[in-house]
Design a protein around this motif. Sequence first.
Motif, PDB file in Angstrom:
ATOM      1  N   LEU A 647      41.470  52.670  24.633  1.00  0.00           N
ATOM      2  CA  LEU A 647      40.639  51.547  25.060  1.00  0.00           C
ATOM      3  C   LEU A 647      40.256  51.766  26.520  1.00  0.00           C
ATOM      4  CD1 LEU A 647      39.447  48.672  24.816  1.00  0.00           C
ATOM      5  CD2 LEU A 647      41.755  47.786  25.251  1.00  0.00           C
ATOM      6  N   CYS A 648      38.968  51.898  26.779  1.00  0.00           N
ATOM      7  CA  CYS A 648      38.486  52.156  28.132  1.00  0.00           C
ATOM      8  C   CYS A 648      38.482  50.865  28.939  1.00  0.00           C
ATOM      9  CB  CYS A 648      37.084  52.753  28.096  1.00  0.00           C
ATOM     10  SG  CYS A 648      37.040  54.458  27.480  1.00  0.00           S
ATOM     11  N   SER A 649      39.298  50.842  29.991  1.00  0.00           N
ATOM     12  CA  SER A 649      39.323  49.697  30.894  1.00  0.00           C
ATOM     13  C   SER A 649      38.381  50.008  32.041  1.00  0.00           C
ATOM     14  CB  SER A 649      40.743  49.453  31.410  1.00  0.00           C
ATOM     15  OG  SER A 649      40.777  48.297  32.228  1.00  0.00           O
ATOM     16  N   THR A 650      37.209  49.389  32.020  1.00  0.00           N
ATOM     17  CA  THR A 650      36.102  49.823  32.864  1.00  0.00           C
ATOM     18  C   THR A 650      36.075  49.172  34.239  1.00  0.00           C
ATOM     19  OG1 THR A 650      34.728  48.172  31.752  1.00  0.00           O
ATOM     20  CG2 THR A 650      34.626  50.432  30.926  1.00  0.00           C
ATOM     21  N   ALA A 651      36.907  48.151  34.480  1.00  0.00           N
ATOM     22  CA  ALA A 651      36.909  47.496  35.788  1.00  0.00           C
ATOM     23  C   ALA A 651      38.258  46.834  36.030  1.00  0.00           C
ATOM     24  CB  ALA A 651      35.790  46.461  35.883  1.00  0.00           C
ATOM     25  N   HIS A 652      38.607  46.704  37.291  1.00  0.00           N
ATOM     26  CA  HIS A 652      39.842  46.004  37.647  1.00  0.00           C
ATOM     27  C   HIS A 652      39.639  44.503  37.457  1.00  0.00           C
ATOM     28  CE1 HIS A 652      42.935  44.289  40.366  1.00  0.00           C
ATOM     29  NE2 HIS A 652      43.636  45.335  39.962  1.00  0.00           N
ATOM     30  N   HIS A 653      40.685  43.856  37.002  1.00  0.00           N
ATOM     31  CA  HIS A 653      40.549  42.428  36.680  1.00  0.00           C
ATOM     32  C   HIS A 653      40.206  41.573  37.902  1.00  0.00           C
ATOM     33  CE1 HIS A 653      44.922  43.027  37.568  1.00  0.00           C
ATOM     34  NE2 HIS A 653      44.732  41.930  38.288  1.00  0.00           N
ATOM     35  N   GLY A 654      40.504  42.073  39.101  1.00  0.00           N
ATOM     36  CA  GLY A 654      40.206  41.312  40.306  1.00  0.00           C
ATOM     37  C   GLY A 654      38.722  41.113  40.558  1.00  0.00           C
ATOM     38  N   LYS A 655      37.872  41.965  39.989  1.00  0.00           N
ATOM     39  CA  LYS A 655      36.424  41.827  40.186  1.00  0.00           C
ATOM     40  C   LYS A 655      35.874  40.604  39.458  1.00  0.00           C
ATOM     41  CE  LYS A 655      33.809  45.376  40.848  1.00  0.00           C
ATOM     42  NZ  LYS A 655      33.012  46.612  40.756  1.00  0.00           N
ATOM     43  N   PHE A 656      36.633  40.111  38.506  1.00  0.00           N
ATOM     44  CA  PHE A 656      36.178  38.965  37.694  1.00  0.00           C
ATOM     45  C   PHE A 656      37.266  37.892  37.718  1.00  0.00           C
ATOM     46  CE2 PHE A 656      34.595  43.010  36.241  1.00  0.00           C
ATOM     47  CZ  PHE A 656      33.232  42.838  36.420  1.00  0.00           C
ATOM     48  N   ALA A 657      37.764  37.663  38.933  1.00  0.00           N
ATOM     49  CA  ALA A 657      38.948  36.821  39.117  1.00  0.00           C
ATOM     50  C   ALA A 657      38.818  35.410  38.547  1.00  0.00           C
ATOM     51  CB  ALA A 657      39.309  36.779  40.598  1.00  0.00           C
ATOM     52  N   PRO A 658      37.699  34.685  38.769  1.00  0.00           N
ATOM     53  CA  PRO A 658      37.642  33.317  38.237  1.00  0.00           C
ATOM     54  C   PRO A 658      37.851  33.253  36.720  1.00  0.00           C
ATOM     55  CG  PRO A 658      35.912  33.648  39.855  1.00  0.00           C
ATOM     56  CD  PRO A 658      36.523  34.994  39.599  1.00  0.00           C
ATOM     57  N   ALA A 659      37.181  34.143  35.986  1.00  0.00           N
ATOM     58  CA  ALA A 659      37.320  34.134  34.530  1.00  0.00           C
ATOM     59  C   ALA A 659      38.734  34.536  34.113  1.00  0.00           C
ATOM     60  CB  ALA A 659      36.295  35.078  33.897  1.00  0.00           C
ATOM     61  N   VAL A 660      39.304  35.512  34.803  1.00  0.00           N
ATOM     62  CA  VAL A 660      40.652  35.975  34.450  1.00  0.00           C
ATOM     63  C   VAL A 660      41.680  34.883  34.764  1.00  0.00           C
ATOM     64  CG1 VAL A 660      42.435  37.677  34.966  1.00  0.00           C
ATOM     65  CG2 VAL A 660      40.056  38.409  34.735  1.00  0.00           C
ATOM     66  N   LEU A 661      41.537  34.236  35.914  1.00  0.00           N
ATOM     67  CA  LEU A 661      42.454  33.141  36.248  1.00  0.00           C
ATOM     68  C   LEU A 661      42.332  31.991  35.247  1.00  0.00           C
ATOM     69  CD1 LEU A 661      42.017  33.145  40.127  1.00  0.00           C
ATOM     70  CD2 LEU A 661      44.109  33.706  38.874  1.00  0.00           C
ATOM     71  N   CYS A 666      45.400  29.195  34.867  1.00  0.00           N
ATOM     72  CA  CYS A 666      45.774  28.804  36.222  1.00  0.00           C
ATOM     73  C   CYS A 666      45.075  27.501  36.604  1.00  0.00           C
ATOM     74  CB  CYS A 666      45.395  29.889  37.216  1.00  0.00           C
ATOM     75  SG  CYS A 666      46.336  31.402  36.989  1.00  0.00           S
ATOM     76  N   GLN A 667      45.772  26.680  37.304  1.00  0.00           N
ATOM     77  CA  GLN A 667      45.204  25.422  37.778  1.00  0.00           C
ATOM     78  C   GLN A 667      44.698  25.609  39.212  1.00  0.00           C
ATOM     79  OE1 GLN A 667      45.024  22.820  35.583  1.00  0.00           O
ATOM     80  NE2 GLN A 667      45.928  24.316  34.145  1.00  0.00           N
ATOM     81  N   ASN A 668      43.696  24.830  39.574  1.00  0.00           N
ATOM     82  CA  ASN A 668      43.184  24.840  40.953  1.00  0.00           C
ATOM     83  C   ASN A 668      42.791  26.246  41.410  1.00  0.00           C
ATOM     84  OD1 ASN A 668      43.757  22.003  41.192  1.00  0.00           O
ATOM     85  ND2 ASN A 668      45.906  22.541  41.591  1.00  0.00           N
ATOM     86  N   ILE A 669      41.850  26.830  40.695  1.00  0.00           N
ATOM     87  CA  ILE A 669      41.393  28.178  41.034  1.00  0.00           C
ATOM     88  C   ILE A 669      40.644  28.131  42.366  1.00  0.00           C
ATOM     89  CG2 ILE A 669      39.887  30.087  40.334  1.00  0.00           C
ATOM     90  CD1 ILE A 669      40.384  29.201  37.421  1.00  0.00           C
ATOM     91  N   PRO A 670      41.059  28.921  43.360  1.00  0.00           N
ATOM     92  CA  PRO A 670      40.390  28.883  44.668  1.00  0.00           C
ATOM     93  C   PRO A 670      38.969  29.424  44.589  1.00  0.00           C
ATOM     94  CG  PRO A 670      42.015  30.656  44.593  1.00  0.00           C
ATOM     95  CD  PRO A 670      42.185  29.866  43.327  1.00  0.00           C
TER      96      PRO A 670
END
Length: 731
Positions: A647-661, A666-670
């Motif tokens: 499975l090709c993981s094409t990007a780090h999850h931090g680039k799409f932080a709001p959706a991942v959080l 997670c509550q109260n996403i900054p």
Amino acid sequence: MISANICQRLGKLRNLRTRLLFFPLGSSYFTTAWLSNQISKPDKMNIILMGPPGAGKTSVGRIVGCRLGMPVIDIDDDVLERTWGMSVADKLSEVGGDRFIEEEGKAVCGFTATGSVISLTGSNPLHQDSMQHLKRSGLVVYLDVDADDIMQRLTNMKVNRIVGQDAGVCMRDILRYRNQFYEKWLDARVLCGRGDSVEDVAKKVLKTLDRYNDSESESFISTRSKKDVASDPKFFSEVVVEGLAPDGGLYVPKNGFPKIEPSEWLRIANMPYATRALAILENCIHPMDLSPVELSTMLHRAYGQNFSNKSVVPLKHLTGNQYILELFHGPTASFKDLALQLMPQLFAHCLPPMCNYLILVATSGDTGGAVLNGFSNLKDTDLERIGVLVFFPENGVSEIQKLQMTGFQKGNARSIGVLSDFDFCQKSIKRMFGDSSLTGHIAVEYATVLSTANSINWARLLPQVVYHCSAYMDLLKNRVLTFGDPIDVCIPTGNFGNAMSALYAKQMGIPIRKVICAANRNCVISDFIASGEYDLRGRKLLVSNSPAIDILKSSNLERFIHHVSGGDGHLVRDLFFNLEKDQVFKVSEALLQKINLEVEAGWCSEDDCLKAIHDVHKRTGYIMDTHTAVGKVVASRIHDNTCPLVLCSTAHHGKFAPAVLKALQCQNIPQDPIEQLDKLCTIGGQQQMHEALLKCLRNSRDHPYKICQADFNVLSEEVETMIQDSFMKVQ
């Protein structure tokens, strides 16, 4: 005679295309005076076999000389021992290792030969003057033999000491030390598989010489070329600079990809990533376009300090029979870095003199930042003649992706937001390439030519082949499978470039059974693979949590149809003409069957994407990004679990932080992107943080940038403004 044909090839020198005042051979540059000397004496060129002790140079040389009808000279027997009047072993005993290298070099510098096959000693390459002397007379072919085979042969020959081996130094360490000199002087490599016989190696040498002799077999054609219409060949250095073919098609290798033998793959499996890339790409880039020495330098620069993981693309077990290939350890945390740390170097190398080049890029998010970062790492002298302009959909990329791009607003690199979607940006750039009034105007007025760094450019797509090969190599190395066992590969798919590169890896000999294309709700690709109909009528691009694959018009699909149709350029041209005119095309049932032999596809809803992120983290502790989650959902539906799945993981999850959080509940996403990354770090741990991404964001805050309307003329004006700002106007 093959030597005459090689000289004839040198004489053509790509029809005297530019870089051609200096032809790179090994570590030095030989002027056209040297070339003229060779061309005037076409039967005088030597074939010089180089390699470590035990590589079989003498035996291979005899076979090659016999096949080509050329005299054979062994440096040990025919030069050194005759010059010294004693055996090589006695000379070494008399003068010692350090002095021996000088004595050997002196003897070789006094030797001349023409039109011969010359077998060097294992220590010749350690003496610079003698190697420069030899290289002026011909082509240096490196017999790159497996170290275990070398050790076994030396044991059988009862050799227990070689030049430079002092007391307490093992033979293997000396051989490893010498490798740098072989890499320095080679013009062509013969990669020998484990257990290859002398006859096997000789055949590979002859094949390598044939490759020099017949470079037109490695030329390129457009996906829209007619089979029965002759045209001048296009070579690698030309297609890299041109980007898009004049007829609107994409460049592909005329005869497909070379196939690497299983025994060679087994050797490649034990190499680090940059060396794997070298062994693979040497087969794909003709040495008359780029010497192996120069390619090696570029690869080690691309994949040396720029990636945070020493494996570059680590393969990790996820769950069951699924393995995740992490392609996000580069400076912009995207798989695009794997191509775009190398592609700018290739582009600069191939650049002809006397004009400037403006790289136009349409991005759905990741490509823009990776292009700007990659080109910014070029030497200042290259940047004087290269500009980069990125168009991105203002409301169609993540905030972090936008920050990565908008940090570049000065000098020869900038980014502009467009109030439309990616398809409009890409279509506008393609239209600019086909607008002769625009391209003619900027060529005459500003001595500037347009090119592209999107995956429609061959130099962007080619490096991606390597990591698909590397994934299989890691499965081999970790003994998950043996060579020949199949795997499936699942790829989040938008523009189809990543999927196409996996199919090219398969063509090179990697046993990929199926490529699974995973789409989000913009599922035109998965619909096409299921039905054979590519239908854009009434279709609106939908914004999703996986914006890098928010694409409706997939450029590299054209390469795929060319591939599965057996190179039917007429068909490709008609299909994509219909797509432009009517927004739809449909392939025949027979062609659809061929498509389904190569690829499968499915799509993933927004809810299922977020649920997959949550479930995988809960079960394994691993945090996926949204695109990888799309792939995970589709793969779990389609894959039959009878073979490993990559499975090709094409990007780090931090680039799409709001959706991942959000997916991780997670509550109260900054709102602040850096605070979002800190929040993810508290969940996944520091080991899952991407330091280069964090650094990039800290350096890219609060940069003003331009936003323009979705109007072709407005974008064209921005191109001309960029050229005026970047390059001096021709008087």
